[in-house]
Design a protein around this motif. Sequence first.
Motif, PDB file in Angstrom:
ATOM      1  N   ALA A  69       3.799   1.940  -7.867  1.00 20.51           N
ATOM      2  CA  ALA A  69       3.893   0.451  -7.648  1.00 20.51           C
ATOM      3  C   ALA A  69       3.345   0.211  -6.259  1.00 20.51           C
ATOM      4  CB  ALA A  69       5.182  -0.200  -7.987  1.00 20.51           C
ATOM      5  N   THR A  70       3.819   0.815  -5.219  1.00 16.01           N
ATOM      6  CA  THR A  70       3.234   0.597  -3.790  1.00 16.01           C
ATOM      7  C   THR A  70       1.630   0.730  -3.792  1.00 16.01           C
ATOM      8  OG1 THR A  70       5.365   1.235  -2.983  1.00 16.01           O
ATOM      9  CG2 THR A  70       3.493   1.240  -1.416  1.00 16.01           C
ATOM     10  N   CYS A  71       1.257   2.121  -4.543  1.00 15.29           N
ATOM     11  CA  CYS A  71      -0.081   2.155  -4.590  1.00 15.29           C
ATOM     12  C   CYS A  71      -0.929   1.257  -5.301  1.00 15.29           C
ATOM     13  CB  CYS A  71      -0.470   3.604  -5.257  1.00 15.29           C
ATOM     14  SG  CYS A  71       0.160   5.100  -3.902  1.00 15.29           S
ATOM     15  N   ALA A  72      -0.408   0.732  -6.516  1.00 14.52           N
ATOM     16  CA  ALA A  72      -0.994  -0.175  -7.404  1.00 14.52           C
ATOM     17  C   ALA A  72      -1.053  -1.455  -6.604  1.00 14.52           C
ATOM     18  CB  ALA A  72       0.062  -0.385  -8.617  1.00 14.52           C
ATOM     19  N   VAL A  73      -0.237  -1.868  -5.985  1.00 14.69           N
ATOM     20  CA  VAL A  73      -0.186  -3.327  -5.113  1.00 14.69           C
ATOM     21  C   VAL A  73      -1.348  -3.237  -4.231  1.00 14.69           C
ATOM     22  CG1 VAL A  73       0.854  -4.947  -3.509  1.00 14.69           C
ATOM     23  CG2 VAL A  73       2.108  -4.129  -5.510  1.00 14.69           C
ATOM     24  N   MET A  74      -1.485  -2.312  -3.340  1.00  9.38           N
ATOM     25  CA  MET A  74      -2.599  -2.158  -2.262  1.00  9.38           C
ATOM     26  C   MET A  74      -4.055  -2.120  -2.872  1.00  9.38           C
ATOM     27  SD  MET A  74      -0.464   0.272   0.523  1.00  9.38           S
ATOM     28  CE  MET A  74      -1.445  -0.323   1.770  1.00  9.38           C
ATOM     29  N   LEU A  75      -3.897  -1.187  -3.859  1.00 11.50           N
ATOM     30  CA  LEU A  75      -5.325  -1.277  -4.792  1.00 11.50           C
ATOM     31  C   LEU A  75      -5.720  -2.413  -5.267  1.00 11.50           C
ATOM     32  CD1 LEU A  75      -4.519   2.379  -6.714  1.00 11.50           C
ATOM     33  CD2 LEU A  75      -6.398   1.776  -4.803  1.00 11.50           C
ATOM     34  N   ILE A  76      -4.747  -3.289  -5.904  1.00 10.55           N
ATOM     35  CA  ILE A  76      -5.157  -4.667  -6.194  1.00 10.55           C
ATOM     36  C   ILE A  76      -5.543  -5.558  -5.190  1.00 10.55           C
ATOM     37  CG2 ILE A  76      -4.235  -6.745  -7.242  1.00 10.55           C
ATOM     38  CD1 ILE A  76      -2.181  -4.858  -8.860  1.00 10.55           C
ATOM     39  N   ALA A  79      -3.386   7.967   1.553  1.00  9.68           N
ATOM     40  CA  ALA A  79      -2.400   8.668   2.589  1.00  9.68           C
ATOM     41  C   ALA A  79      -0.853   8.867   1.717  1.00  9.68           C
ATOM     42  CB  ALA A  79      -2.024   7.732   3.743  1.00  9.68           C
ATOM     43  N   LEU A  80      -0.595   7.827   1.002  1.00  6.30           N
ATOM     44  CA  LEU A  80       0.757   8.026   0.375  1.00  6.30           C
ATOM     45  C   LEU A  80       0.666   9.158  -0.925  1.00  6.30           C
ATOM     46  CD1 LEU A  80       3.881   6.743  -0.064  1.00  6.30           C
ATOM     47  CD2 LEU A  80       2.604   5.288  -1.600  1.00  6.30           C
ATOM     48  N   ILE A  81      -0.255   9.129  -1.497  1.00  2.17           N
ATOM     49  CA  ILE A  81      -0.512  10.102  -2.564  1.00  2.17           C
ATOM     50  C   ILE A  81      -0.702  11.416  -2.167  1.00  2.17           C
ATOM     51  CG2 ILE A  81      -2.001  11.038  -4.550  1.00  2.17           C
ATOM     52  CD1 ILE A  81      -2.727   7.881  -4.988  1.00  2.17           C
ATOM     53  N   THR A  82      -1.350  11.828  -0.971  1.00  2.00           N
ATOM     54  CA  THR A  82      -1.705  13.132  -0.428  1.00  2.00           C
ATOM     55  C   THR A  82      -0.587  13.732   0.291  1.00  2.00           C
ATOM     56  OG1 THR A  82      -2.730  12.242   1.514  1.00  2.00           O
ATOM     57  CG2 THR A  82      -4.040  12.903  -0.257  1.00  2.00           C
ATOM     58  N   THR A  83       0.512  12.848   0.503  1.00  2.00           N
ATOM     59  CA  THR A  83       1.549  13.298   1.388  1.00  2.00           C
ATOM     60  C   THR A  83       2.948  13.031   0.590  1.00  2.00           C
ATOM     61  OG1 THR A  83       1.637  11.114   2.596  1.00  2.00           O
ATOM     62  CG2 THR A  83       0.271  12.989   3.591  1.00  2.00           C
ATOM     63  N   SER A  84       3.381  11.880   0.978  1.00  2.00           N
ATOM     64  CA  SER A  84       4.887  11.712   0.381  1.00  2.00           C
ATOM     65  C   SER A  84       4.988  12.104  -1.351  1.00  2.00           C
ATOM     66  CB  SER A  84       5.356  10.444   0.604  1.00  2.00           C
ATOM     67  OG  SER A  84       6.659  10.159  -0.062  1.00  2.00           O
ATOM     68  N   VAL A  85       3.973  11.473  -2.018  1.00  2.00           N
ATOM     69  CA  VAL A  85       3.861  11.592  -3.379  1.00  2.00           C
ATOM     70  C   VAL A  85       3.844  13.125  -3.661  1.00  2.00           C
ATOM     71  CG1 VAL A  85       2.644  11.222  -5.671  1.00  2.00           C
ATOM     72  CG2 VAL A  85       3.277   9.410  -4.096  1.00  2.00           C
ATOM     73  N   VAL A 121      -7.271   0.403   1.884  1.00  2.00           N
ATOM     74  CA  VAL A 121      -7.894   1.406   1.309  1.00  2.00           C
ATOM     75  C   VAL A 121      -7.398   2.606   1.276  1.00  2.00           C
ATOM     76  CG1 VAL A 121     -10.160   2.727   1.231  1.00  2.00           C
ATOM     77  CG2 VAL A 121     -10.138   0.197   0.967  1.00  2.00           C
ATOM     78  N   ASN A 122      -6.791   2.886   2.641  1.00  2.00           N
ATOM     79  CA  ASN A 122      -6.377   3.953   3.149  1.00  2.00           C
ATOM     80  C   ASN A 122      -4.770   4.316   2.837  1.00  2.00           C
ATOM     81  OD1 ASN A 122      -8.656   5.343   4.034  1.00  2.00           O
ATOM     82  ND2 ASN A 122      -8.311   4.888   6.155  1.00  2.00           N
ATOM     83  N   GLY A 123      -4.030   3.289   2.678  1.00  2.00           N
ATOM     84  CA  GLY A 123      -2.799   3.392   2.301  1.00  2.00           C
ATOM     85  C   GLY A 123      -2.387   4.176   1.141  1.00  2.00           C
ATOM     86  N   ILE A 148       1.285   4.090   7.184  1.00  2.00           N
ATOM     87  CA  ILE A 148       2.776   3.825   7.446  1.00  2.00           C
ATOM     88  C   ILE A 148       3.396   2.911   6.658  1.00  2.00           C
ATOM     89  CG2 ILE A 148       4.433   3.265   9.586  1.00  2.00           C
ATOM     90  CD1 ILE A 148       2.267   4.189  11.424  1.00  2.00           C
ATOM     91  N   ALA A 149       2.750   1.644   6.685  1.00  2.00           N
ATOM     92  CA  ALA A 149       3.331   0.835   5.495  1.00  2.00           C
ATOM     93  C   ALA A 149       3.462   1.115   4.154  1.00  2.00           C
ATOM     94  CB  ALA A 149       2.282  -0.366   5.652  1.00  2.00           C
ATOM     95  N   ALA A 150       2.452   1.897   3.555  1.00  2.00           N
ATOM     96  CA  ALA A 150       2.711   2.399   2.387  1.00  2.00           C
ATOM     97  C   ALA A 150       4.045   3.197   2.090  1.00  2.00           C
ATOM     98  CB  ALA A 150       1.472   3.269   1.793  1.00  2.00           C
ATOM     99  N   GLY A 151       4.066   4.153   3.126  1.00  2.00           N
ATOM    100  CA  GLY A 151       5.419   5.159   3.015  1.00  2.00           C
ATOM    101  C   GLY A 151       6.487   4.247   3.383  1.00  2.00           C
TER     102      GLY A 151
END
Length: 464
Positions: free
Chosen positions: A328-335, A371-377, A366-368, A314-317
């Motif tokens: 950039a959202t995914c990158a920050v969470m991965l870092i 989840a973002l890539i498989t759905t919204s992206v 990890v899941n943020g 939810i937060a990533a979305g």
Amino acid sequence: MNLILFICLFTNQLIQIYITYILDGSDAQASQLLGQLDSAFLFAYAAAMFVSGFVAERVNLRYFLAFGMLFSGTFSYLFGIAKTYNIHDLWYFIIVQGLAGIVQTTGWPGVVTVVGNWFGKSKRGLIFGIWNSHTSIGNILGSLVAGAYVEYDWSLSFIIPGLIMGVAGFIIFLFLVAHPSDVGCISPNNTDRKKYKRLKDQTTGGDTSPTSNSETEETESLIEEQEVQRRISERSYLLPNNQSRYGQQAIGFFGALKIPGVVEFSFSLFFAKLVSYTFLYWLPLYVHASTTMGAALSADLSTLFDVGGIAGAIAAGFLSDCTNMPAATCAVMLILAIPGMFVYQHFGTIHIGLNVVLLIIVGFLVNGPYALITTSVSAELGTHSSLEGNSKALATVTAIIDGTGSIGAAVGPLLAGYVQSQYSWHSVFIMLMLSDVFALVLLLRLVRRELSWLRQRRREERIE
């Protein structure tokens, strides 16, 4: 929509609990055989996903999802009746698992496409983030409810979900509306949506301002086109030709690969999903091995990873919607996930309370991105501007991205099992942290592009 994937994940989670009872073997034998069943399901799922997305663009999604649910329920039922008929042949379970993996690929590209058809780009990340919670909820309930029939009849753990899937598939067949045009509505992804609404209002008296002859002709043309689309949709062919039933040409596999960002996000998801599924399959065993907790408590505690995953999705979305910068959202969470896993490994075993907090944080991070890539992206790329308004790429793009990620999901648990047996849990965590680094590196070009876009937008705002 959530029910489709929720039940599939729920059923697969049950398989992990009951393999010892099915094959009447020791725990060591059960772990080895479980690995083979996991591989049968995950590799079949990953391979079939690419084909499933191609098919989904060219068929009626109502039929596609309904039959997928019915067959998924059938294979769940076949797994359960092994106890009734005293079946102990490993190949029976491998074949059933493989076929279940194939038919369950109908769920993700089909459902993401339907949701993408109905919701426009506004708040898409948040909508998909909330919707994607079904994956973690399925994992949680699958782990918690799995023990209900241990002492009674484990076969019911598969037969009952199979029956539920069958009923849900019938409901979907009767009531699912796969596209807005099926009920005379305009798709939110239609680039002519606002103009059509304005011109139709003028024609029907909603706007009394004068219109030119060219505007009137354009209005009549658009209204006539919408009426044709509505009539075509009423025919509901199961297998129309390559020309879609919504008047658009379905995109091919290589055409989807040419969409900017598809390749990068696909391979990034490979590593992100590798990490997520390694936690999913191995976390209960790690908690049990690294603490004094019993097996049951370790399994219950491991569900907190998915609790964090719900919040992370939810937060990533939400952040992606606010910034319009998904990479950039995914990158920050991965870092942040990399030190998060390091801290969890070294300090999570000190106290159960600390383990709970750190596990939720790791699940969040990890899941943020996953989840973002498989759905919204996936939905965003499936309606990319390079397609010039053609929405017939949603399922194909989703299948390419999630199919590539599913290969990582299949490789991760197998690789973790080998690394743990040959080395240690410490080496497994190193593998997971390196995987996150690779996922991050693959997104750097897209992140740089988003940052460049952000600087340009700020310069334009200062000029104005």
